[in-house]
Scaffold this motif. Structure first.
Motif, PDB file in Angstrom:
ATOM      1  N   LYS A 132       0.999  -1.108  -0.043  1.00 54.60           N
ATOM      2  CA  LYS A 132       0.006  -0.038   0.252  1.00 54.60           C
ATOM      3  C   LYS A 132       1.002   1.503   0.067  1.00 54.60           C
ATOM      4  CE  LYS A 132      -3.910  -2.035   2.503  1.00 54.60           C
ATOM      5  NZ  LYS A 132      -4.609  -2.048   3.734  1.00 54.60           N
ATOM      6  N   SER A 133       0.266   2.424  -0.743  1.00 52.19           N
ATOM      7  CA  SER A 133       0.917   3.469  -0.707  1.00 52.19           C
ATOM      8  C   SER A 133       1.053   4.232   0.849  1.00 52.19           C
ATOM      9  CB  SER A 133       0.543   4.476  -1.669  1.00 52.19           C
ATOM     10  OG  SER A 133      -0.985   5.036  -1.074  1.00 52.19           O
ATOM     11  N   GLN A 134       2.032   5.147   1.008  1.00 48.75           N
ATOM     12  CA  GLN A 134       2.259   5.957   2.503  1.00 48.75           C
ATOM     13  C   GLN A 134       0.976   6.517   2.557  1.00 48.75           C
ATOM     14  OE1 GLN A 134       5.639   8.033   2.450  1.00 48.75           O
ATOM     15  NE2 GLN A 134       6.966   6.430   1.376  1.00 48.75           N
ATOM     16  N   LEU A 135       0.374   6.996   1.681  1.00 49.73           N
ATOM     17  CA  LEU A 135      -1.035   7.869   1.633  1.00 49.73           C
ATOM     18  C   LEU A 135      -2.098   6.855   2.201  1.00 49.73           C
ATOM     19  CD1 LEU A 135      -2.485  10.520   1.456  1.00 49.73           C
ATOM     20  CD2 LEU A 135      -2.862  10.129  -1.020  1.00 49.73           C
ATOM     21  N   ASN A 136      -2.137   5.743   1.541  1.00 48.65           N
ATOM     22  CA  ASN A 136      -3.542   4.876   1.971  1.00 48.65           C
ATOM     23  C   ASN A 136      -3.225   4.338   3.423  1.00 48.65           C
ATOM     24  OD1 ASN A 136      -4.760   4.814  -0.628  1.00 48.65           O
ATOM     25  ND2 ASN A 136      -3.504   3.385  -1.378  1.00 48.65           N
ATOM     26  N   ILE A 137      -1.934   3.971   3.881  1.00 45.62           N
ATOM     27  CA  ILE A 137      -1.655   3.619   5.202  1.00 45.62           C
ATOM     28  C   ILE A 137      -1.953   4.756   6.163  1.00 45.62           C
ATOM     29  CG2 ILE A 137       0.348   2.805   6.850  1.00 45.62           C
ATOM     30  CD1 ILE A 137       1.760   1.708   4.399  1.00 45.62           C
ATOM     31  N   TYR A 138      -1.376   5.956   5.705  1.00 52.62           N
ATOM     32  CA  TYR A 138      -1.824   7.069   6.786  1.00 52.62           C
ATOM     33  C   TYR A 138      -3.241   7.314   6.676  1.00 52.62           C
ATOM     34  CZ  TYR A 138      -2.577  11.995   7.765  1.00 52.62           C
ATOM     35  OH  TYR A 138      -3.000  13.225   8.518  1.00 52.62           O
ATOM     36  N   LEU A 139      -4.104   7.114   5.856  1.00 52.04           N
ATOM     37  CA  LEU A 139      -5.680   7.386   5.687  1.00 52.04           C
ATOM     38  C   LEU A 139      -6.396   6.215   6.572  1.00 52.04           C
ATOM     39  CD1 LEU A 139      -6.139   8.724   2.121  1.00 52.04           C
ATOM     40  CD2 LEU A 139      -6.059  10.005   4.222  1.00 52.04           C
ATOM     41  N   GLU A 140      -5.881   5.225   6.433  1.00 53.30           N
ATOM     42  CA  GLU A 140      -6.532   4.021   7.111  1.00 53.30           C
ATOM     43  C   GLU A 140      -6.150   4.000   8.777  1.00 53.30           C
ATOM     44  OE1 GLU A 140      -5.104   0.424   5.311  1.00 53.30           O
ATOM     45  OE2 GLU A 140      -6.150   0.891   3.366  1.00 53.30           O
ATOM     46  N   GLU A 141      -5.265   4.576   9.171  1.00 55.78           N
ATOM     47  CA  GLU A 141      -4.899   4.887  10.612  1.00 55.78           C
ATOM     48  C   GLU A 141      -6.013   5.763  11.402  1.00 55.78           C
ATOM     49  OE1 GLU A 141      -0.856   6.316  11.099  1.00 55.78           O
ATOM     50  OE2 GLU A 141       0.053   4.394  10.933  1.00 55.78           O
ATOM     51  N   LEU A 142      -6.172   5.281  12.524  1.00 50.34           N
ATOM     52  CA  LEU A 142      -7.158   6.158  13.351  1.00 50.34           C
ATOM     53  C   LEU A 142      -6.749   7.768  13.467  1.00 50.34           C
ATOM     54  CD1 LEU A 142      -8.080   3.591  16.109  1.00 50.34           C
ATOM     55  CD2 LEU A 142      -9.577   4.250  14.142  1.00 50.34           C
ATOM     56  N   GLU A 143      -7.702   8.389  13.766  1.00 48.00           N
ATOM     57  CA  GLU A 143      -7.339   9.966  13.960  1.00 48.00           C
ATOM     58  C   GLU A 143      -6.954  10.173  15.227  1.00 48.00           C
ATOM     59  OE1 GLU A 143     -10.254   8.829  12.655  1.00 48.00           O
ATOM     60  OE2 GLU A 143     -10.591   9.687  10.410  1.00 48.00           O
ATOM     61  N   LEU A 144      -6.282  11.236  15.139  1.00 49.05           N
ATOM     62  CA  LEU A 144      -5.941  11.658  16.751  1.00 49.05           C
ATOM     63  C   LEU A 144      -7.099  12.407  17.405  1.00 49.05           C
ATOM     64  CD1 LEU A 144      -2.229  13.213  16.361  1.00 49.05           C
ATOM     65  CD2 LEU A 144      -2.852  10.775  17.068  1.00 49.05           C
ATOM     66  N   GLU A 145      -7.319  12.612  18.354  1.00 52.52           N
ATOM     67  CA  GLU A 145      -8.657  13.286  18.972  1.00 52.52           C
ATOM     68  C   GLU A 145      -8.566  14.569  18.193  1.00 52.52           C
ATOM     69  OE1 GLU A 145     -10.388  14.691  23.555  1.00 52.52           O
ATOM     70  OE2 GLU A 145      -8.282  13.491  23.357  1.00 52.52           O
ATOM     71  N   LEU A 146      -9.633  15.016  18.170  1.00 47.85           N
ATOM     72  CA  LEU A 146     -10.106  16.249  17.400  1.00 47.85           C
ATOM     73  C   LEU A 146      -9.451  17.366  17.888  1.00 47.85           C
ATOM     74  CD1 LEU A 146     -11.457  17.383  14.719  1.00 47.85           C
ATOM     75  CD2 LEU A 146     -13.394  17.610  16.065  1.00 47.85           C
ATOM     76  N   ASN A 147      -9.597  17.753  19.275  1.00 45.22           N
ATOM     77  CA  ASN A 147      -9.108  18.836  19.745  1.00 45.22           C
ATOM     78  C   ASN A 147      -7.744  18.709  20.662  1.00 45.22           C
ATOM     79  OD1 ASN A 147     -11.735  20.383  19.321  1.00 45.22           O
ATOM     80  ND2 ASN A 147     -12.715  19.306  21.031  1.00 45.22           N
ATOM     81  N   SER A 148      -7.322  17.602  20.176  1.00 40.55           N
ATOM     82  CA  SER A 148      -5.910  17.620  20.934  1.00 40.55           C
ATOM     83  C   SER A 148      -4.804  18.722  20.420  1.00 40.55           C
ATOM     84  CB  SER A 148      -5.270  16.031  20.413  1.00 40.55           C
ATOM     85  OG  SER A 148      -4.962  15.969  19.086  1.00 40.55           O
ATOM     86  N   GLN A 149      -3.866  19.106  21.316  1.00 34.55           N
ATOM     87  CA  GLN A 149      -3.323  20.184  20.907  1.00 34.55           C
ATOM     88  C   GLN A 149      -1.717  19.592  20.752  1.00 34.55           C
ATOM     89  OE1 GLN A 149      -4.260  23.375  21.123  1.00 34.55           O
ATOM     90  NE2 GLN A 149      -5.986  22.606  21.657  1.00 34.55           N
ATOM     91  N   ILE A 150      -1.460  19.562  19.323  1.00 35.50           N
ATOM     92  CA  ILE A 150      -0.309  18.925  18.895  1.00 35.50           C
ATOM     93  C   ILE A 150       0.369  19.912  17.765  1.00 35.50           C
ATOM     94  CG2 ILE A 150      -0.943  16.690  19.296  1.00 35.50           C
ATOM     95  CD1 ILE A 150      -1.352  16.536  16.044  1.00 35.50           C
ATOM     96  N   ASP A 151       1.680  19.758  17.945  1.00 36.73           N
ATOM     97  CA  ASP A 151       2.310  20.801  16.660  1.00 36.73           C
ATOM     98  C   ASP A 151       2.336  19.784  15.489  1.00 36.73           C
ATOM     99  OD1 ASP A 151       4.210  21.852  15.005  1.00 36.73           O
ATOM    100  OD2 ASP A 151       5.182  22.847  16.475  1.00 36.73           O
ATOM    101  N   ILE A 152       1.571  20.309  14.518  1.00 32.19           N
ATOM    102  CA  ILE A 152       1.383  19.655  13.316  1.00 32.19           C
ATOM    103  C   ILE A 152       2.825  19.265  12.374  1.00 32.19           C
ATOM    104  CG2 ILE A 152       0.015  19.191  11.090  1.00 32.19           C
ATOM    105  CD1 ILE A 152      -1.367  18.929  13.468  1.00 32.19           C
TER     106      ILE A 152
END
Length: 258
Positions: free
Chosen positions: A189-209
């Motif tokens: 699978k492409s890196q993009l597909n692997i990334y999209l299939e992973e669970l999202e982080l918490e919506l309001n989590s404070q992270i440095d993107i």
């Protein structure tokens, strides 16, 4: 005689609630840290949603004004929604599911068409980065001269040199590498597909993107390059007071401190 009636006070309250959305979004966009495209989509989607909600005529006194606002808004939304939706997908808190949710609230049954267009363009953009990365790797590999050979390999090369009757010299190592590359492309699978299939982080989590993608650069080497380029696009290039004010330029204490 100039006192507002109860109905007029009600309208003032409704107008304040309406304008509060624009105030909050403007505060985010004009923050001193200069937020980038990962915040753009969420803020402008809120503006888009409230314009659609208000123009339905629930508050008739707002309708003429909102229609003019919507006409101007749609002009910019049509031009920039694609690339900045891609940036939102590359925010690990949003990804594709959040973009789908936002478009469903805006376009209803037609949302899937818009999302598919965004996703297909994101894949095309990612493919360009993969091609660029491969061409860079191949040029680096070609410039390096490896002269050390295994004695067995040398013996095989000599044997191939003497086998001109069977099609001339043939080095199977290059062909084997090509086979491995083609098979890995087909099966993985492409890196993009692997990334999209992973669970999202918490919506309001404070992270440095940007810090997130820096740490993920080993796992998503090509995708992280794409993310860093998209997320580095500034939302605004001038202070908000310079955009809307007709008076002289305002310099805040933060900016004048330099």
């Amino acid at each position: 005689m100039f006192a507002l009636s109860n109905e007029e006070w009600r309208n003032v309250t409704i107008l304040c609630k309406f304008l509060k959305v624009f105030y909050d979004v403007t505060c985010v966009f004009s923050d001193s840290n200069y937020p980038t495209t990962n915040l753009y989509f969420r803020g402008v989607w809120k503006v888009h949603k409230i314009l659609l909600y208000t123009v339905k005529g629930l508050y008739s006194f707002l309708t003429p004004m909102v229609k003019q606002m919507q006409e101007k808004f749609n002009k910019y939304w049509a031009e920039y929604s694609l690339i900045l939706s891609c940036a939102a997908i590359l925010d690990p808190r949003y990804k594709l599911n959040y973009v789908q949710y936002c478009f469903n609230t805006i376009y209803d049954i037609h949302a899937s068409d818009f999302v598919e267009t965004i996703l297909s363009n994101l894949r095309l953009l990612f493919d360009e980065y993969v091609k660029k990365s491969k061409s860079t790797s191949s040029s680096l590999a070609g410039s390096s001269n490896v002269s050390d050979k295994n004695p067995i390999d040398s013996g095989l090369d000599e044997h191939n040199d003497n086998s001109t009757d069977f099609g001339g010299y043939f080095d199977e190592s290059d062909d084997y590498k090509r086979y491995l590359n083609e098979s890995s492309t087909r099966s993985e699978k492409s890196q993009l597909n692997i990334y999209l299939e992973e669970l999202e982080l918490e919506l309001n989590s404070q992270i440095d993107i940007l810090d997130y993608w820096t740490k993920s650069s080993v796992r998503y080497n090509d995708l992280s390059l794409l993310a860093s380029d998209l997320l580095a696009i500034p939302i605004v290039t001038v202070a908000s007071e310079s955009t809307f004010s007709m008076c002289k330029k305002v310099i805040t204490p933060l900016r004048s401190s330099l």
